[in-house]
Design a protein around this motif. Sequence first.
Motif, PDB file in Angstrom:
ATOM      1  N   PHE A   9       0.846  -1.201   0.000  1.00 31.10           N
ATOM      2  CA  PHE A   9       0.000   0.000   0.000  1.00 31.10           C
ATOM      3  C   PHE A   9       0.883   1.253   0.000  1.00 31.10           C
ATOM      4  N   LYS A  10       0.265   2.366  -0.434  1.00 29.10           N
ATOM      5  CA  LYS A  10       1.053   3.597  -0.614  1.00 29.10           C
ATOM      6  C   LYS A  10       0.859   4.576   0.541  1.00 29.10           C
ATOM      7  N   GLN A  11       1.903   5.311   0.831  1.00 31.34           N
ATOM      8  CA  GLN A  11       1.787   6.365   1.838  1.00 31.34           C
ATOM      9  C   GLN A  11       1.563   7.707   1.147  1.00 31.34           C
ATOM     10  N   GLY A  12       1.334   8.736   1.947  1.00 30.74           N
ATOM     11  CA  GLY A  12       1.075  10.055   1.386  1.00 30.74           C
ATOM     12  C   GLY A  12       2.348  10.804   1.029  1.00 30.74           C
ATOM     13  N   LYS A  13       2.156  11.958   0.404  1.00 36.13           N
ATOM     14  CA  LYS A  13       3.311  12.795   0.042  1.00 36.13           C
ATOM     15  C   LYS A  13       2.941  14.264   0.234  1.00 36.13           C
ATOM     16  N   LEU A  14       3.959  15.092   0.342  1.00 35.46           N
ATOM     17  CA  LEU A  14       3.736  16.532   0.508  1.00 35.46           C
ATOM     18  C   LEU A  14       4.747  17.295  -0.350  1.00 35.46           C
ATOM     19  N   PRO A  15       4.344  18.457  -0.857  1.00 32.84           N
ATOM     20  CA  PRO A  15       5.278  19.250  -1.655  1.00 32.84           C
ATOM     21  C   PRO A  15       6.475  19.695  -0.822  1.00 32.84           C
ATOM     22  N   MET A  16       7.599  19.883  -1.487  1.00 34.22           N
ATOM     23  CA  MET A  16       8.780  20.434  -0.816  1.00 34.22           C
ATOM     24  C   MET A  16       8.824  21.935  -1.096  1.00 34.22           C
ATOM     25  N   ILE A  17       9.337  22.694  -0.148  1.00 38.83           N
ATOM     26  CA  ILE A  17       9.406  24.144  -0.354  1.00 38.83           C
ATOM     27  C   ILE A  17      10.830  24.647  -0.107  1.00 38.83           C
ATOM     28  N   ASN A  18      11.137  25.796  -0.708  1.00 34.86           N
ATOM     29  CA  ASN A  18      12.473  26.354  -0.465  1.00 34.86           C
ATOM     30  C   ASN A  18      12.456  27.224   0.801  1.00 34.86           C
ATOM     31  N   LYS A  19      13.585  27.839   1.087  1.00 32.60           N
ATOM     32  CA  LYS A  19      13.696  28.576   2.352  1.00 32.60           C
ATOM     33  C   LYS A  19      12.759  29.778   2.401  1.00 32.60           C
ATOM     34  N   GLN A  20      12.283  30.215   1.243  1.00 30.20           N
ATOM     35  CA  GLN A  20      11.351  31.356   1.225  1.00 30.20           C
ATOM     36  C   GLN A  20       9.895  30.885   1.250  1.00 30.20           C
ATOM     37  N   GLY A  21       9.700  29.585   1.371  1.00 25.11           N
ATOM     38  CA  GLY A  21       8.332  29.070   1.452  1.00 25.11           C
ATOM     39  C   GLY A  21       7.704  28.812   0.094  1.00 25.11           C
ATOM     40  N   LYS A  22       8.512  28.845  -0.978  1.00 24.67           N
ATOM     41  CA  LYS A  22       7.968  28.599  -2.326  1.00 24.67           C
ATOM     42  C   LYS A  22       8.035  27.100  -2.637  1.00 24.67           C
ATOM     43  N   VAL A  23       6.921  26.584  -3.129  1.00 25.85           N
ATOM     44  CA  VAL A  23       6.873  25.181  -3.544  1.00 25.85           C
ATOM     45  C   VAL A  23       7.823  25.020  -4.721  1.00 25.85           C
ATOM     46  N   ILE A  24       8.631  23.950  -4.727  1.00 28.59           N
ATOM     47  CA  ILE A  24       9.604  23.836  -5.818  1.00 28.59           C
ATOM     48  C   ILE A  24       9.121  22.886  -6.921  1.00 28.59           C
ATOM     49  N   LEU A  25       9.618  23.162  -8.117  1.00 29.91           N
ATOM     50  CA  LEU A  25       9.271  22.333  -9.275  1.00 29.91           C
ATOM     51  C   LEU A  25      10.442  21.406  -9.564  1.00 29.91           C
ATOM     52  N   GLU A  26      10.152  20.160  -9.908  1.00 31.68           N
ATOM     53  CA  GLU A  26      11.264  19.293 -10.326  1.00 31.68           C
ATOM     54  C   GLU A  26      11.326  19.217 -11.845  1.00 31.68           C
ATOM     55  N   GLU A  27      10.211  19.538 -12.504  1.00 28.08           N
ATOM     56  CA  GLU A  27      10.159  19.722 -13.951  1.00 28.08           C
ATOM     57  C   GLU A  27       9.269  20.944 -14.138  1.00 28.08           C
ATOM     58  N   GLN A  28       9.241  21.457 -15.332  1.00 31.85           N
ATOM     59  CA  GLN A  28       8.416  22.660 -15.521  1.00 31.85           C
ATOM     60  C   GLN A  28       6.932  22.373 -15.280  1.00 31.85           C
ATOM     61  N   TRP A  29       6.563  21.113 -15.394  1.00 32.21           N
ATOM     62  CA  TRP A  29       5.149  20.739 -15.221  1.00 32.21           C
ATOM     63  C   TRP A  29       4.923  19.891 -13.958  1.00 32.21           C
ATOM     64  N   LYS A  30       5.987  19.720 -13.174  1.00 28.76           N
ATOM     65  CA  LYS A  30       5.866  18.771 -12.070  1.00 28.76           C
ATOM     66  C   LYS A  30       6.323  19.366 -10.742  1.00 28.76           C
ATOM     67  N   ILE A  31       5.416  19.363  -9.781  1.00 28.10           N
ATOM     68  CA  ILE A  31       5.748  19.875  -8.455  1.00 28.10           C
ATOM     69  C   ILE A  31       6.529  18.815  -7.690  1.00 28.10           C
ATOM     70  N   LYS A  32       7.576  19.262  -7.041  1.00 30.95           N
ATOM     71  CA  LYS A  32       8.414  18.309  -6.300  1.00 30.95           C
ATOM     72  C   LYS A  32       7.682  17.882  -5.018  1.00 30.95           C
ATOM     73  N   GLN A  33       7.400  16.604  -4.928  1.00 31.51           N
ATOM     74  CA  GLN A  33       6.727  16.112  -3.714  1.00 31.51           C
ATOM     75  C   GLN A  33       7.546  14.962  -3.131  1.00 31.51           C
TER      76      GLN A  33
END
Length: 418
Positions: A183-207
């Motif tokens: 079974f799968k666990q949950g995930k959450l976006p990662m943010i930088n030191k300024q609180g901005k959610v980071i992208l791992e691709e231009q279309w993909k949020i880093k989680q």
Amino acid sequence: MNEIESYNQAKKIVEEYNQEHLLEFYERLSKEKQNELLKQIHEIDFKQIQDLYETVIKKANTSQDDVIEPIAYIDKAKIEPEEKKRLQDIGIEKIKQKKLAVVTMAGGQGTRLGHNGPKGTYELFPEKSLFSILCETLKEACKKYSTIIPWYIMTSEENYEDTIRFFEKNNYFEYSKNEICFFKQGKLPMINKQGKVILEEQWKIKQASDGNGSIFISLLKNGIIEDMKEKGIEWIFIGGVDNCLVQMVDALFIGLSEEKHVLASAKSLVKANPKEKVGVFCKKNGKPSVIEYSEIPEQLAEARDENGELIYGESHIICNMFHINLIEKEGWKNLKYHAALKKSNYINSKGENVEATEPNSYKFESFIFDMFERVDNMLIMRVKREEEFAPVKNKEGADSPETARKLYLNKNRKTETL
Ligand code: UTP
């Protein structure tokens, strides 16, 4: 909702939470990738991320007022043989009545080990992966107690398919396929030191996986607890994937937990020295708890009793057992989150992939041990390091494949000569 509506709504969300950069490359993306990005924006709880940034990162140390006290434990080595036998028999009865289920948490990223693929697929010995070692331990127990023990494996979103494929390829290590459930666990976006959610691709949020404390809600959300109840399970052993000496089926541990009428139990080890990087058991504001190595004041870490033992010296090694009733009652309520600063590549404002050279992004994790604070009393059973703990954490040095291999071979040599 049509595409335009979907975009407009996503735009409103990112504006509300100051995350406009997430749509910066939208126009350049293919239709498919645009939809993928919008889907993520709609699914993410940005309010939660904002709250986490405000409360977890900005607040830092607010635990000055906590009352920390030592906690009682039972040393397995000091239990009289007769008493041990009596308790073991209680546990054996439970195992034979199929009251035990085993859960392996395999959703971590294993960044320190740097293995390509789920950590459980790492071969500690040629053609002997961590998963196969765990399975061997289980098979031995099933044979010993003439039973079959259901095995549940928690993965992350990313390593779910690879994990199942690995089991299939290895014919489920000759364990009964019907008794293994992923079974799968949950995930959450990662943010930088300024609180901005980071992208791992231009279309993909880093989680990233939301920590091993996610186990409780994931067991509930995925219907695993229901499944266990149907099977009549009472005790759930939960261990990590990376301890190749983990004893998941321990009659004495079950017997003692029954005898003490607790709903949560844990095995502990003597902390090697005051500086060892492990969490230790304590009582926090009157409740069982674990204090992280990064949070323990030096004076407490160094404190010794009249026998010279560390007062806060019982290490948490992720060998825990919970009564199903506790998870059913408390598991839905979120555990608190902790923030860890990690090295993470990201897409910059020009759309380029930037390789991180130092920790730059926060990952939010809840920890399994925070569940202990939900009970008044728990059992802590001290076991021997050489018998039950050989973690594979780092690529080299302490807690590496090399140290784990040695401990594993030593333990097996000893068992063979008994
Ligand atoms: P660790 O805290 O050692 O993390 O996990 P890790 O992800 O394996 O390794 P690093 O820190 O990235 O190097 C302890 C146990 O908890 C599981 C891991 O798989 C391991 O069995 N875990 C950790 C999860 O199942 N999910 C998580 O989100 C985090």
